[in-house]
Design a protein around this motif. Structure first.
Motif, mmCIF file in Angstrom:
data_model
loop_
_atom_site.group_PDB
_atom_site.id
_atom_site.type_symbol
_atom_site.label_atom_id
_atom_site.label_comp_id
_atom_site.label_asym_id
_atom_site.label_seq_id
_atom_site.Cartn_x
_atom_site.Cartn_y
_atom_site.Cartn_z
ATOM 1 N N VAL A 97 0.850 -1.196 0.000
ATOM 2 C CA VAL A 97 0.000 0.000 0.000
ATOM 3 C C VAL A 97 0.885 1.246 0.000
ATOM 4 O O VAL A 97 0.651 2.183 -0.780
ATOM 5 C CB VAL A 97 -0.975 -0.009 1.197
ATOM 6 C CG1 VAL A 97 -1.628 1.353 1.390
ATOM 7 C CG2 VAL A 97 -2.051 -1.080 0.992
ATOM 8 N N LEU A 98 1.914 1.261 0.836
ATOM 9 C CA LEU A 98 2.839 2.398 0.845
ATOM 10 C C LEU A 98 3.502 2.574 -0.524
ATOM 11 O O LEU A 98 3.608 3.689 -1.032
ATOM 12 C CB LEU A 98 3.911 2.207 1.921
ATOM 13 C CG LEU A 98 3.439 2.280 3.370
ATOM 14 C CD1 LEU A 98 4.584 1.922 4.317
ATOM 15 C CD2 LEU A 98 2.861 3.640 3.705
ATOM 16 N N PHE A 99 3.936 1.461 -1.113
ATOM 17 C CA PHE A 99 4.568 1.500 -2.434
ATOM 18 C C PHE A 99 3.621 2.105 -3.473
ATOM 19 O O PHE A 99 4.018 2.985 -4.251
ATOM 20 C CB PHE A 99 4.992 0.091 -2.857
ATOM 21 C CG PHE A 99 5.546 0.033 -4.252
ATOM 22 C CD1 PHE A 99 6.880 0.324 -4.499
ATOM 23 C CD2 PHE A 99 4.733 -0.302 -5.327
ATOM 24 C CE1 PHE A 99 7.391 0.283 -5.786
ATOM 25 C CE2 PHE A 99 5.228 -0.341 -6.615
ATOM 26 C CZ PHE A 99 6.560 -0.045 -6.848
ATOM 27 N N GLU A 100 2.380 1.641 -3.494
ATOM 28 C CA GLU A 100 1.422 2.117 -4.508
ATOM 29 C C GLU A 100 1.063 3.581 -4.306
ATOM 30 O O GLU A 100 0.896 4.318 -5.282
ATOM 31 C CB GLU A 100 0.159 1.250 -4.494
ATOM 32 C CG GLU A 100 0.378 -0.171 -4.968
ATOM 33 C CD GLU A 100 0.827 -0.287 -6.415
ATOM 34 O OE1 GLU A 100 0.576 0.633 -7.218
ATOM 35 O OE2 GLU A 100 1.443 -1.312 -6.747
ATOM 36 N N ILE A 101 0.943 4.004 -3.057
ATOM 37 C CA ILE A 101 0.651 5.420 -2.799
ATOM 38 C C ILE A 101 1.802 6.277 -3.301
ATOM 39 O O ILE A 101 1.594 7.308 -3.939
ATOM 40 C CB ILE A 101 0.381 5.667 -1.302
ATOM 41 C CG1 ILE A 101 -0.959 5.028 -0.901
ATOM 42 C CG2 ILE A 101 0.373 7.170 -0.986
ATOM 43 C CD1 ILE A 101 -1.220 5.023 0.593
ATOM 44 N N ALA A 107 3.992 5.497 -5.641
ATOM 45 C CA ALA A 107 4.170 5.368 -7.091
ATOM 46 C C ALA A 107 3.101 6.116 -7.880
ATOM 47 O O ALA A 107 3.326 6.458 -9.044
ATOM 48 C CB ALA A 107 4.166 3.890 -7.495
ATOM 49 N N GLY A 108 1.968 6.360 -7.267
ATOM 50 C CA GLY A 108 0.864 6.960 -8.002
ATOM 51 C C GLY A 108 0.775 8.459 -7.827
ATOM 52 O O GLY A 108 1.567 9.089 -7.132
ATOM 53 N N ILE A 115 -7.356 12.197 -1.019
ATOM 54 C CA ILE A 115 -6.138 11.852 -1.746
ATOM 55 C C ILE A 115 -5.124 11.349 -0.718
ATOM 56 O O ILE A 115 -4.929 11.968 0.333
ATOM 57 C CB ILE A 115 -5.557 13.074 -2.498
ATOM 58 C CG1 ILE A 115 -6.611 13.721 -3.410
ATOM 59 C CG2 ILE A 115 -4.285 12.699 -3.251
ATOM 60 C CD1 ILE A 115 -7.062 12.867 -4.553
ATOM 61 N N LEU A 116 -4.468 10.232 -1.029
ATOM 62 C CA LEU A 116 -3.495 9.632 -0.119
ATOM 63 C C LEU A 116 -2.079 9.986 -0.549
ATOM 64 O O LEU A 116 -1.746 9.895 -1.727
ATOM 65 C CB LEU A 116 -3.667 8.110 -0.104
ATOM 66 C CG LEU A 116 -5.069 7.604 0.246
ATOM 67 C CD1 LEU A 116 -5.146 6.095 0.049
ATOM 68 C CD2 LEU A 116 -5.441 7.993 1.664
ATOM 69 N N ASN A 117 -1.269 10.412 0.412
ATOM 70 C CA ASN A 117 0.133 10.729 0.170
ATOM 71 C C ASN A 117 0.973 10.202 1.315
ATOM 72 O O ASN A 117 0.497 10.106 2.454
ATOM 73 C CB ASN A 117 0.348 12.243 0.074
ATOM 74 C CG ASN A 117 -0.270 12.837 -1.158
ATOM 75 O OD1 ASN A 117 0.147 12.526 -2.270
ATOM 76 N ND2 ASN A 117 -1.275 13.678 -0.976
ATOM 77 N N HIS A 153 7.899 8.049 3.726
ATOM 78 C CA HIS A 153 8.968 7.905 2.723
ATOM 79 C C HIS A 153 10.164 7.171 3.327
ATOM 80 O O HIS A 153 10.771 6.321 2.671
ATOM 81 C CB HIS A 153 9.400 9.262 2.176
ATOM 82 C CG HIS A 153 8.460 9.844 1.171
ATOM 83 N ND1 HIS A 153 8.373 9.386 -0.128
ATOM 84 C CD2 HIS A 153 7.544 10.838 1.280
ATOM 85 C CE1 HIS A 153 7.457 10.084 -0.778
ATOM 86 N NE2 HIS A 153 6.939 10.968 0.055
ATOM 87 N N SER A 154 10.502 7.487 4.577
ATOM 88 C CA SER A 154 11.626 6.824 5.250
ATOM 89 C C SER A 154 11.356 5.336 5.440
ATOM 90 O O SER A 154 12.236 4.502 5.202
ATOM 91 C CB SER A 154 11.889 7.468 6.616
ATOM 92 O OG SER A 154 12.328 8.787 6.459
ATOM 93 N N VAL A 155 10.143 5.006 5.872
ATOM 94 C CA VAL A 155 9.768 3.603 6.076
ATOM 95 C C VAL A 155 9.783 2.863 4.744
ATOM 96 O O VAL A 155 10.304 1.748 4.651
ATOM 97 C CB VAL A 155 8.407 3.485 6.785
ATOM 98 C CG1 VAL A 155 7.859 2.064 6.716
ATOM 99 C CG2 VAL A 155 8.522 3.939 8.234
#
Length: 140
Positions: free
Chosen positions: A39-43, A45-46, A91-93, A99-101
């Protein structure tokens, strides 16, 4: 397909799942599930990602995804902002901490991938990667 071909593919999938530790469902040395990491990756990347898009892309139940988003938000890894065009849409950011995690998750995944595939020669790696591309292109 022949039964022995199906059996061979299923056997590979079972073993590879164990190799990746997916059944454990936690990333080594981190307190996040594989799904949370994705989920973190997709947020990240998008662009202008909303929960419904994530649910569809990751094929997750919306209520389960909502619980994940709330957990990640509570941990200050993501933030929800109102869309400029429709204030009902969030909107998810990623936050700075998010970003650190994610960077740590990516480093850990790269290390694991290197460990797993270090047993292969350059020619074998080339063949494996070509086969991965073929599988991905045919299935997506």
């Amino acid at each position: 397909m022949k039964k022995n071909e199906v059996d061979a593919i299923r056997a590979f999938n079972r073993e590879y799942i164990l190799i990746l530790g997916i059944l454990n469902n936690n990333m080594k040395d981190l307190d996040f599930s594989l799904t949370e990491g994705r989920v973190l990756f997709e947020i990240n990347a998008g662009e202008n990602i909303i929960a419904n898009q994530l649910a569809v892309k990751l094929q997750l139940d919306r209520s389960y995804l909502n619980r994940l988003i709330n957990r990640l938000s509570h941990l200050n890894l993501i933030e929800k902002k109102n869309s400029e065009s429709d204030h009902r849409i969030k909107i998810l950011n990623l936050t700075g901490k998010g970003h650190s995690v994610l960077k740590e998750i990516n480093l850990q995944n790269e290390k694991m991938t290197e460990e797993i595939f270090s047993k292969f020669s350059q020619n074998e790696l080339h063949d494996i990667i070509q086969t991965m591309h073929l599988i991905t292109n045919r299935l997506l």
